[in-house]
Design a protein around this motif. Structure first.
Motif, PDB file in Angstrom:
ATOM      1  N   LEU A 172     110.677 -10.078 -27.621  1.00 10.30           N
ATOM      2  CA  LEU A 172     111.870 -10.871 -27.101  1.00 10.30           C
ATOM      3  C   LEU A 172     112.052 -10.621 -25.620  1.00 10.30           C
ATOM      4  N   ASP A 173     111.149  -9.569 -25.190  1.00 11.39           N
ATOM      5  CA  ASP A 173     111.447  -9.547 -23.718  1.00 11.39           C
ATOM      6  C   ASP A 173     110.763 -10.540 -22.890  1.00 11.39           C
ATOM      7  N   LEU A 174     111.369 -11.468 -22.413  1.00  6.39           N
ATOM      8  CA  LEU A 174     110.826 -12.746 -22.144  1.00  6.39           C
ATOM      9  C   LEU A 174     110.458 -12.644 -20.506  1.00  6.39           C
ATOM     10  N   THR A 207     109.027  -0.387 -27.323  1.00  8.98           N
ATOM     11  CA  THR A 207     107.794  -1.207 -27.413  1.00  8.98           C
ATOM     12  C   THR A 207     106.555  -0.358 -28.187  1.00  8.98           C
ATOM     13  N   LEU A 208     106.347   0.666 -27.746  1.00  3.93           N
ATOM     14  CA  LEU A 208     105.455   1.652 -28.478  1.00  3.93           C
ATOM     15  C   LEU A 208     105.590   1.645 -29.895  1.00  3.93           C
ATOM     16  N   LEU A 209     106.767   1.860 -30.046  1.00  5.51           N
ATOM     17  CA  LEU A 209     107.030   2.239 -31.763  1.00  5.51           C
ATOM     18  C   LEU A 209     106.960   0.651 -32.237  1.00  5.51           C
ATOM     19  N   VAL A 213     110.123  11.284 -33.325  1.00  8.65           N
ATOM     20  CA  VAL A 213     108.832  11.137 -33.176  1.00  8.65           C
ATOM     21  C   VAL A 213     108.358  11.907 -31.971  1.00  8.65           C
ATOM     22  N   PRO A 214     107.410  12.695 -32.128  1.00  9.30           N
ATOM     23  CA  PRO A 214     107.072  13.810 -30.963  1.00  9.30           C
ATOM     24  C   PRO A 214     106.535  13.281 -29.791  1.00  9.30           C
ATOM     25  N   ASN A 215     106.432  14.126 -29.033  1.00 13.01           N
ATOM     26  CA  ASN A 215     105.891  13.733 -27.444  1.00 13.01           C
ATOM     27  C   ASN A 215     104.486  14.003 -27.559  1.00 13.01           C
ATOM     28  N   CYS A 229      96.200   5.233 -25.900  1.00 14.07           N
ATOM     29  CA  CYS A 229      96.326   3.880 -26.685  1.00 14.07           C
ATOM     30  C   CYS A 229      96.692   2.970 -26.004  1.00 14.07           C
ATOM     31  N   ILE A 230      97.680   3.249 -25.260  1.00 15.66           N
ATOM     32  CA  ILE A 230      98.300   1.831 -24.317  1.00 15.66           C
ATOM     33  C   ILE A 230      97.148   1.364 -23.572  1.00 15.66           C
ATOM     34  N   ASN A 231      96.693   2.321 -22.621  1.00 11.70           N
ATOM     35  CA  ASN A 231      95.605   1.812 -21.842  1.00 11.70           C
ATOM     36  C   ASN A 231      94.411   1.046 -22.352  1.00 11.70           C
ATOM     37  N   ILE A 274     114.815   9.428 -32.116  1.00 12.96           N
ATOM     38  CA  ILE A 274     114.572  10.308 -31.162  1.00 12.96           C
ATOM     39  C   ILE A 274     113.128  10.516 -30.824  1.00 12.96           C
ATOM     40  N   ASN A 275     112.763   9.669 -29.812  1.00 15.16           N
ATOM     41  CA  ASN A 275     111.393   9.681 -29.322  1.00 15.16           C
ATOM     42  C   ASN A 275     111.255  10.563 -28.229  1.00 15.16           C
ATOM     43  N   ARG A 276     109.889  11.151 -28.422  1.00 13.38           N
ATOM     44  CA  ARG A 276     109.294  12.337 -27.564  1.00 13.38           C
ATOM     45  C   ARG A 276     110.294  13.697 -28.086  1.00 13.38           C
ATOM     46  N   GLY A 294     112.641   2.313 -21.260  1.00  9.17           N
ATOM     47  CA  GLY A 294     111.575   3.447 -20.984  1.00  9.17           C
ATOM     48  C   GLY A 294     111.520   4.595 -22.089  1.00  9.17           C
ATOM     49  N   CYS A 295     112.414   4.250 -23.002  1.00  8.43           N
ATOM     50  CA  CYS A 295     112.555   5.291 -24.079  1.00  8.43           C
ATOM     51  C   CYS A 295     111.536   5.190 -25.275  1.00  8.43           C
ATOM     52  N   GLY A 296     110.747   4.015 -25.191  1.00  7.60           N
ATOM     53  CA  GLY A 296     109.382   3.930 -26.187  1.00  7.60           C
ATOM     54  C   GLY A 296     109.656   3.054 -27.221  1.00  7.60           C
TER      55      GLY A 296
HETATM   56  N1  LIG Z   1     106.254   9.573 -28.219  1.00  7.18           N
HETATM   57  C1  LIG Z   1     105.765   9.657 -26.718  1.00  7.18           C
HETATM   58  N2  LIG Z   1     104.959  10.525 -26.469  1.00  7.18           N
HETATM   59  C2  LIG Z   1     104.778  10.459 -25.071  1.00  7.18           C
HETATM   60  N3  LIG Z   1     104.985   9.392 -24.354  1.00  7.18           N
HETATM   61  C3  LIG Z   1     105.587   8.433 -24.621  1.00  7.18           C
HETATM   62  C4  LIG Z   1     106.049   8.449 -26.036  1.00  7.18           C
HETATM   63  N4  LIG Z   1     106.560   7.427 -26.130  1.00  7.18           N
HETATM   64  C5  LIG Z   1     106.742   6.499 -24.935  1.00  7.18           C
HETATM   65  N5  LIG Z   1     105.917   7.255 -24.134  1.00  7.18           N
HETATM   66  C6  LIG Z   1     105.716   6.897 -22.787  1.00  7.18           C
HETATM   67  O1  LIG Z   1     106.834   6.275 -22.493  1.00  7.18           O
HETATM   68  C7  LIG Z   1     106.603   4.876 -21.627  1.00  7.18           C
HETATM   69  C8  LIG Z   1     107.438   3.671 -22.253  1.00  7.18           C
HETATM   70  O2  LIG Z   1     107.507   3.526 -23.469  1.00  7.18           O
HETATM   71  P1  LIG Z   1     107.176   1.899 -23.918  1.00  7.18           P
HETATM   72  O3  LIG Z   1     105.752   1.635 -23.477  1.00  7.18           O
HETATM   73  O4  LIG Z   1     107.466   1.854 -25.334  1.00  7.18           O
HETATM   74  O5  LIG Z   1     108.021   0.945 -23.037  1.00  7.18           O
HETATM   75  P2  LIG Z   1     109.682   0.758 -23.178  1.00  7.18           P
HETATM   76  O6  LIG Z   1     110.371   2.040 -23.421  1.00  7.18           O
HETATM   77  O7  LIG Z   1     109.660  -0.229 -24.261  1.00  7.18           O
HETATM   78  O8  LIG Z   1     109.829   0.362 -21.762  1.00  7.18           O
HETATM   79  P3  LIG Z   1     110.894  -0.812 -21.471  1.00  7.18           P
HETATM   80  O9  LIG Z   1     112.368  -0.445 -21.541  1.00  7.18           O
HETATM   81  O10 LIG Z   1     110.642  -1.212 -20.043  1.00  7.18           O
HETATM   82  O11 LIG Z   1     110.720  -2.064 -22.429  1.00  7.18           O
HETATM   83  C9  LIG Z   1     105.143   4.666 -22.264  1.00  7.18           C
HETATM   84  O12 LIG Z   1     104.301   3.905 -21.541  1.00  7.18           O
HETATM   85  C10 LIG Z   1     104.568   6.157 -22.482  1.00  7.18           C
HETATM   86  O13 LIG Z   1     103.894   6.614 -21.495  1.00  7.18           O
END
Ligand SMILES: Nc1ncnc2c1ncn2[C@@H]1O[C@H](COP(=O)(O)OP(=O)(O)OP(=O)(O)O)[C@@H](O)[C@H]1O
Ligand SMILES: [Mg+2]
Length: 397
Positions: free
Chosen positions: A171-173, A148-150, A335-337, A345-347, A309-311, A144-146
């Motif tokens: 590769l997260d199968l 996939t988003l990045l 990367v800021p919060n 964006c995700i939704n 360092i995310n958020r 959950g640290c981010g």
């Molecule tokens: N920079 C950010 N600012 C605000 N919220 C963030 C940020 N980055 C990630 N998030 C939140 O954290 C959530 C998890 O991040 P992400 O969607 O990248 O999954 P992930 O960390 O890859 O999770 P997993 O470990 O399950 O693969 C996002 O859905 C979002 O809500």
């Protein structure tokens, strides 16, 4: 069927040349031949236009013959198949030094030789990987640290801004959702792509990629096919990367938090490994373990490792210096919060660049992309520099 491989047969015996020539003609090749005599031992003596492949039948002068080829610089050596006393260690060692791809025992088994030639032919037909192709692997220090988003947004910026031919491999199968971040719903997935591994080439693989409007090609597990852990072998994933790199300049991998043979194989081929964490004790502890594993087992070096360092929050209890000291890493990317922008964006399956091109989080993603080999942040500062310089007095441009 005739083949286009340019083969030169070399021997000191005419009967052997006749025999090899007949065999290859029957298999559809049109080899040239060279009878080495008159004191010449170099199989390539007086050969101006190098063939694609030499089939060298060793004589009693095998040492001199192989040494002559070994003495050439590697870029002046054609592919080499040697026919000779294959169980003699000295022959074997010298053949390796000469760059031989196969050493076929004499007397000859026709099938062995034809198989080796077919293999050389097959490899020659394959396009070489894009020169300088990069692999950037994203892994969370803690769930959950981010990552996939990045990974998704860096891949998007690479394609949309830096115009790189970019592939995103999720590769997260089990739980991978990278395609959703780009509003893609792939029907086929990695499992199908790997089903016929030996015939997987870039043309076949292209059919498994979902395509985003920006140009990013995305490969993940298919819509309804969560796969069991260990489904992909190290060899399978290595092949997937190799084929992907033939038609892409940059491959971004969203990697699950898992330490196994397949993960290790990917990490070992990575140009950069991006470890994503947040400012929490547990994330820093897990990042420390992960970095230890990467350094000791994967053999990752400092330049390969990029900590994000995310958020990031400036006033947080755990600061940049604490993280750098604990992880013994270089400058982390920040990367800021921005919960609102990220959630929207995700939704909606919209990349940050398209949704909020000037937001601080998007600029941070562009800075990260540039650090990983893209050029979006350079383009940006270039534009700013040009704009300012054109406003300066005395400038006509
Ligand atoms: N920079 C950010 N600012 C605000 N919220 C963030 C940020 N980055 C990630 N998030 C939140 O954290 C959530 C998890 O991040 P992400 O969607 O990248 O999954 P992930 O960390 O890859 O999770 P997993 O470990 O399950 O693969 C996002 O859905 C979002 O809500
Ligand atoms: Mg993820």
């Amino acid at each position: 069927m005739t083949h286009t491989l340019d083969i030169l047969l070399v021997s000191r015996r005419k009967d052997v040349l006749d025999y090899l020539e007949q065999m290859l003609l029957a298999a559809g090749f049109t080899p040239a031949r060279r009878l080495n005599s008159n004191g010449h031992v170099d199989p390539l003596h007086d050969v101006d236009a190098l063939p694609d492949l030499i089939v060298l039948h060793l004589s009693h002068l095998w040492r001199e013959e192989l040494e002559a080829i070994a003495a050439r610089s590697p870029d002046r050596r054609p592919a080499l198949i040697v026919v000779g006393p294959a169980n003699d260690m000295n022959v074997m060692r010298l053949a390796m030094q000469a760059g031989a791809r196969d050493l076929i025992p004499d007397p000859l088994n026709e099938n062995d030789l034809l198989r080796a030639i077919e293999k050389a032919h097959e490899e020659r037909r394959r396009p070489t990987p894009v020169a300088g192709g990069r692999i950037s692997v994203f892994m969370n220090a803690k769930g959950g640290c981010g990552a996939t988003l990045l990974a998704c947004n860096v891949a998007h910026v690479l394609a949309a801004k830096s115009k790189r031919r970019t592939a995103l491999l999720d590769l997260d199968l089990q739980f991978g959702a990278a395609p959703l971040y780009l509003d893609l719903y792939p029907k086929h997935g990695i499992a199908q792509a790997l089903e016929n591994l030996t015939h997987l080439d870039e043309v076949a693989l292209d059919g498994y990629f979902a395509k985003h409007a920006s140009g990013v090609s995305v490969l993940s597990h298919g819509a309804d096919e969560p796969l069991a852990p260990g489904t992909i072998s190290a060899a399978g994933v290595s092949r997937l990367l190799e084929v992907t790199l033939r038609s892409h300049e940059h491959v971004v991998v969203d990697m699950p938090r898992c330490v196994d043979a397949a993960t290790t194989a990917v990490m070992q081929r990575a140009s950069q490994i991006v470890i994503v964490l947040q400012q929490s004790v547990t994330a820093v502890r897990d990042a420390t373990r992960l970095m230890q594993w990467l350094r000791s087992d994967v053999g990752a070096v400092k330049d390969q490792l990029c900590v994000v360092i995310n958020r990031y929050e400036k006033g947080a209890e755990i600061g940049i210096a604490d993280i750098q000291r604990t992880l013994a890493c270089g400058d982390p990317a920040l990367v800021p919060n921005d919960f609102k922008t990220v959630s929207e964006c995700i939704n909606s399956g919209t990349p940050l660049l398209d949704y909020a091109g000037n937001a601080p989080i998007t600029r941070a993603v562009m800075t990260l992309e540039t650090r990983l080999g893209g050029s979006s942040a350079q383009v940006r500062s270039g534009v700013i520099a040009r704009t300012f310089s054109s406003l300066m007095p005395g400038r006509t441009r």
